[in-house]
Each structure stands twice: as structure tokens, then as C-alpha cells.
Write an enzyme that holds these catalytic residues in place. Structure first.
Site, PDB file in Angstrom:
ATOM      1  N   CYS A 126       7.639  -5.127  -5.256  1.00  0.00           N
ATOM      2  CA  CYS A 126       6.930  -5.791  -4.155  1.00  0.00           C
ATOM      3  C   CYS A 126       6.684  -7.271  -4.436  1.00  0.00           C
ATOM      4  O   CYS A 126       6.618  -8.068  -3.522  1.00  0.00           O
ATOM      5  CB  CYS A 126       5.616  -5.073  -3.878  1.00  0.00           C
ATOM      6  SG  CYS A 126       4.584  -4.934  -5.337  1.00  0.00           S
ATOM      7  N   GLU A 160      -2.004  -2.194   0.107  1.00  0.00           N
ATOM      8  CA  GLU A 160      -1.176  -2.977  -0.823  1.00  0.00           C
ATOM      9  C   GLU A 160       0.216  -3.042  -0.212  1.00  0.00           C
ATOM     10  O   GLU A 160       0.975  -2.070  -0.301  1.00  0.00           O
ATOM     11  CB  GLU A 160      -1.152  -2.295  -2.205  1.00  0.00           C
ATOM     12  CG  GLU A 160      -2.476  -2.301  -2.935  1.00  0.00           C
ATOM     13  CD  GLU A 160      -2.798  -3.658  -3.566  1.00  0.00           C
ATOM     14  OE1 GLU A 160      -1.865  -4.440  -3.812  1.00  0.00           O
ATOM     15  OE2 GLU A 160      -3.981  -3.936  -3.807  1.00  0.00           O
TER      16      GLU A 160
END
Ligand code: NAD
Length: 442
Positions: free
Chosen positions: A228, A194
Site C-alpha cells: 500500500c 487503512e
């Protein structure tokens, strides 16, 4: 090995974990504040409540997810009943980042436990207070042979990566993602990565500018931009820019007051190193709002930057902080030039009232996931996959997909014995014509 074989045991452990998180909620919120002044509202919304919901959802669904799933058999195997069995991978390593240090450690952990794995969790060393409370909760809830927290810095992560694992789940930067992938390749260990990237936010001439500004300011400056999937930069139709910038300024002031440094709702940059990295990206000539900073408290104001070059520092890498460059476009070729100059991003946002434009953007570009007319919120639907593509990551999770991520799927054909068609067996003499006819018919 009860955690592997006994679904009820897994469920009971998750209930125990749920109670422990609820009991420690105030301490978690306090730890997050001590680590980088994460506002309590954001700590509840994006960390503790997120984890509590994920736990409840998993507890309610685990029995269904873990049950062998019957699927349509192939006529070629007649007579049979066919199933997909789920099996835990075994020993799983989870490496978490610092920006949502509780949620991004616990979310994969919950799924790994639900799927029946043994877990080693490595929280981020940059959020030591949260890391400590994570370790405490885990020690109280799990046997050390089931789930163990290993605290420490980069050297500890490197040592862990030298060991053999059955699955590695990593959340963090692209650079470290590559290190993890290399280490995993040594043993052909499957991974979820991720990662991050430069997530664009495209605004066309039909967009509701006021509402778009409000939603973008929220998604960009929550956690002081250290998200993010925060919009990394704005790409707006040229004629709309000045109007839109006014709305952005208005929304920033409404959210954080005239001096965001005094706002209880605005977090700090995680450490001096990241503060320095971000401050270096600010070209004072291009600042149209904000730009203030304070080294001692790792503060950087929500900052708008009028940008016209892809070569400037702020456009070179993922920002991961409260700086928002605003670029303009005149036509769709300009949009393509900008977006295609970067690796595939983790998120993309498009603000428009033009359905065809939205569809075109969603279909033309490859990215992890995103929103039409909002930012960040796709993360919160556990029915949507969350993950990157290309350099923004490998694999996806959330909800049922998280359980699947940590489970190997075994395809099983259960053949009946009351009939055994002779066609497939050698000798094949005189059977070719008939099998061709049969296969054509099927
Ligand atoms: P990071 O990659 O620096 O650190 C993550 C983990 O890797 C830490 O536990 C650290 O101990 C370890 N690590 C750091 N350097 C290492 C090395 N040389 N060798 C081995 N291990 C090492 O990431 P970060 O700074 O904690 O987080 C920021 C990045 O993470 C951003 O790029 C952001 O986009 C990304 N991110 C992605 C997601 C997502 O869900 N896709 C979520 C949060 C953050």
C-alpha cells in the site's frame, strides 16, 4: 469476560499467541509462498517477524497502557484528582487484505486483544492458505467467544457488515472502504480505515541518485509492488531522468538478476484478475525496462515506464503492482500540478540533499506519512503513527497508538469532599462580578 476486566489474562493470552506464532512460523511462511510465492526473506521481515516484535512490544507495555493515567486537574474543580481510564469498545470487527495477509490481520488483532475487546477477524479470501493457518492459530489460542476467525469471500464480509459492531478496523481498497464506512454509519460505529492511493516519489537535482535508485527499487518491487505504501510513481527533475533510469535498471538487475522470473526473491501477482488489470496498464510504446509477463504464473517483470501524461491508464488509479511510471518536472509548480491532481496519498517520499526542499515538500502536501531519502521504512517504527488522510484513510495505528485505537478514553474527575466552594451554585445573585474576576485571573 475475563478478557475485558483482567489485564493479566490479556497479557497471558498474548504470550500464548506469541508462542503459537513462533511455533507455526514455518507453516506461515509456506502458506505465504503457496498463496503468491512470497519470498521467505520477505515473509520473515514483513510478516512473521513484524508480528512477533509487535506482540513482544505489546506484552511489555500492556500494563502501563491499560493503567488509568493521572492528569493535571483544572483549578476550576479544586480540590480534585483527574484521570483518563481506558475501556475496551466491546465487539470489534477486523477486515484484512491479501497483500500482507498475516501481518495486516494480526497487527490490529494484537492491539484489539490488548485493549480488552472481543474480536471477529475476517482474513482475505484471496490468500486461502494464509487464511487457513490464521484460523488454526486463533482456534488454538483463544476461546471462540473471545476471538473468532470468519473465513469466506465478499458475501461473508457483507453479512458481517450487516451486524452491529462497537468498532470496525478495515484495511483494503478505497472503494470497499466507502462500503465499510456506510455500513458503520448505520449504527454510528467508529472506524479505522487503512486504505491506499497514489504515493509519489519526488527526486530533485541534489539527490544521491545511485542510493535513491537502490532504495526505491527495494520499496517498489518488494512483494512485487503490491504494497500500500510502495512508491506509485516517480517525479524527477527533468535533467536527472536518463542518469537515474540507468541506475534503476542497474539496481533491478542486481536485485533480481537478468530474468526476474527465475528469481526466488520476486513474488507473483495475487490472481489472474489483478494480473489482467496490471497488464492492461502497460503501454508497450512507453516501456523503457521490463514489460514481460506470463498469464499462467501471474508474473509481471519489474517494469519502468516513461510517462508524460496524467491521463494514461497507469496514472489513473493506484497501480498496486510492479509498474513504475517515471514523470519529470522542471519547477515546483509542475510538482504541485501532479500531486494536487490526485487525492491525498497514503505515503510520500522525497529524495534530496536540500533540507529546505524536503521541508517544503513535507509541509506543502497532505499525505499519510513517508520518508526523506528512503521508501516504506516509516512503517517499521512502532513509535510513528501509521495511517492515511482524506481518501487514503481515517485513523492511525502501530505501537501505543494501536492500543489507543481500540480503547475508549473516559475522562474522570475524582472530587474531594473536604471543601465545597459555593461560587458555582445558584442562586447567582451578586456572584457574576466575582466569577468574571476569578475567571480572568485564572
Ligand atoms: P479489498 O478492499 O478488495 O479487500 C479487502 C477486504 O474487503 C477483503 O477481506 C474482502 O473480503 C472485503 N471486500 C472486498 N469487496 C467487498 C465488498 N464489495 N463488500 C464488502 N467487503 C468486500 O482490498 P485488497 O484488494 O485486499 O487490498 C488492496 C488495497 O488495499 C489497495 O488499495 C491497498 O493500497 C490497500 N491496502 C492498504 C493498506 C494500509 O495499511 N493502508 C495495507 C494493505 C493494503
Amino acid at each position: 469476560m475475563e478478557y475485558k476486566e483482567n489485564i493479566n489474562f490479556r497479557k497471558e493470552t498474548l504470550i500464548k499467541l506469541l508462542n503459537s506464532v513462533i511455533n507455526h512460523e514455518n507453516e506461515i511462511i509456506q502458506a505465504l509462498y503457496e498463496d503468491f510465492k512470497k519470498p521467505d526473506f520477505e515473509a520473515v521481515l514483513t510478516e512473521t517477524n513484524y508480528v512477533i516484535s509487535e506482540l513482544k512490544y505489546t506484552i511489555n507495555h500492556i500494563a502501563k497502557w491499560a493503567k488509568p493515567k493521572r492528569v493535571m486537574p483544572s483549578i476550576l474543580n479544586f480540590p480534585s484528582t483527574d484521570y483518563i481510564y481506558t475501556e475496551p469498545y466491546g465487539k470489534v470487527l477486523i477486515i484484512a487484505p491479501w497483500n500482507y495477509p498475516f501481518q495486516l490481520a494480526f497487527s490490529p488483532l494484537i492491539a484489539a486483544v490488548a485493549a480488552g475487546n472481543q474480536v471477529v477477524l475476517k482474513p482475505s479470501e484471496l490468500t486461502p492458505n494464509t487464511s487457513k493457518i490464521i484460523a488454526e492459530i486463533i482456534q488454538k489460542t483463544f476461546h471462540i467467544n473471545h476471538v473468532e476467525v470468519v473465513e469466506g469471500g465478499v458475501d461473508v464480509t457483507q453479512k458481517l457488515l450487516e451486524q452491529r459492531w462497537d468498532y470496525i478496523f478495515f484495511t483494503g481498497s478505497i472503494a470497499v472502504g466507502k462500503i465499510v464506512a456506510k455500513a458503520a454509519a448505520e449504527n454510528l460505529t467508529p472506524v479505522t480505515l487503512e486504505l491506499g492511493g497514489k504515493s509519489p516519489c519526488i527526486i530533485d537535482e541534489t539527490a544521491n541518485l545511485k542510493l535513491s535508485a537502490k532504495r526505491i527499487v527495494w520499496g517498489k518491487f518488494i512483494n512485487a509492488g503490491q504494497t500500500c505504501i510502495a512508491p506509485d510513481y516517480i517525479l524527477i527533475q527533468k535533467d536527472m531522468k536518463s542518469h537515474f533510469v540507468n541506475y534503476l535498471k542497474e539496481e533491478i538487475s542486481k536485485a533480481y538478476g537478468e530474468n526476474p522470473e527465475q528469481s526466488p526473491d520476486y513474488a507473483r501477482i495475487i490472481n489472474p484478475k489483478n494480473w489482467q488489470r496490471l497488464v492492461t496498464m502497460i503501454d508497450p510504446q512507453k516501456v523503457i525496462f521490463g514489460g514481460q509477463s506470463d498469464a499462467a504464473s501471474c508474473y509481471i517483470a519489474p517494469t519502468l515506464i516513461a510517462e508524460d501524461s496524467l491521463e494514461s491508464l497507469v496514472m489513473k488509479t493506484e497501480i498496486f503492482g510492479p509498474l513504475l511510471p517515471i514523470l519529470t518536472y522542471e519547477n515546483e509548480t509542475d510538482i504541485a500540478t501532479v500531486i494536487n491532481s490526485f487525492e491525498k496519498p497514503l505515503a510520500l517520499y522525497v529524495f534530496t540533499d536540500n533540507k529546505k526542499f524536503a521541508q517544503k515538500i513535507i509541509q506543502n502536501y497532505s499525505f499519510g506519512g513517508g520518508c526523506i531519502n528512503d521508501t516504506v521504512v516509516h512503517f517499521s517504527n512502532s513509535r510513528l503513527p501509521f495511517g492515511g488522510v482524506g481518501h487514503s484513510g481515517i485513523g492511525a495505528y502501530h505501537g501505543r497508538l494501536s492500543f489507543d485505537t481500540f480503547s475508549h478514553k473516559k475522562g474522570i474527575v475524582k472530587k474531594a469532599n473536604w471543601l465545597d466552594l459555593p461560587m458555582r451554585y445558584a442562586p447567582y445573585k451578586d456572584k457574576l462580578a466575582s466569577i468574571k474576576k476569578l475567571l480572568k485571573w485564572l
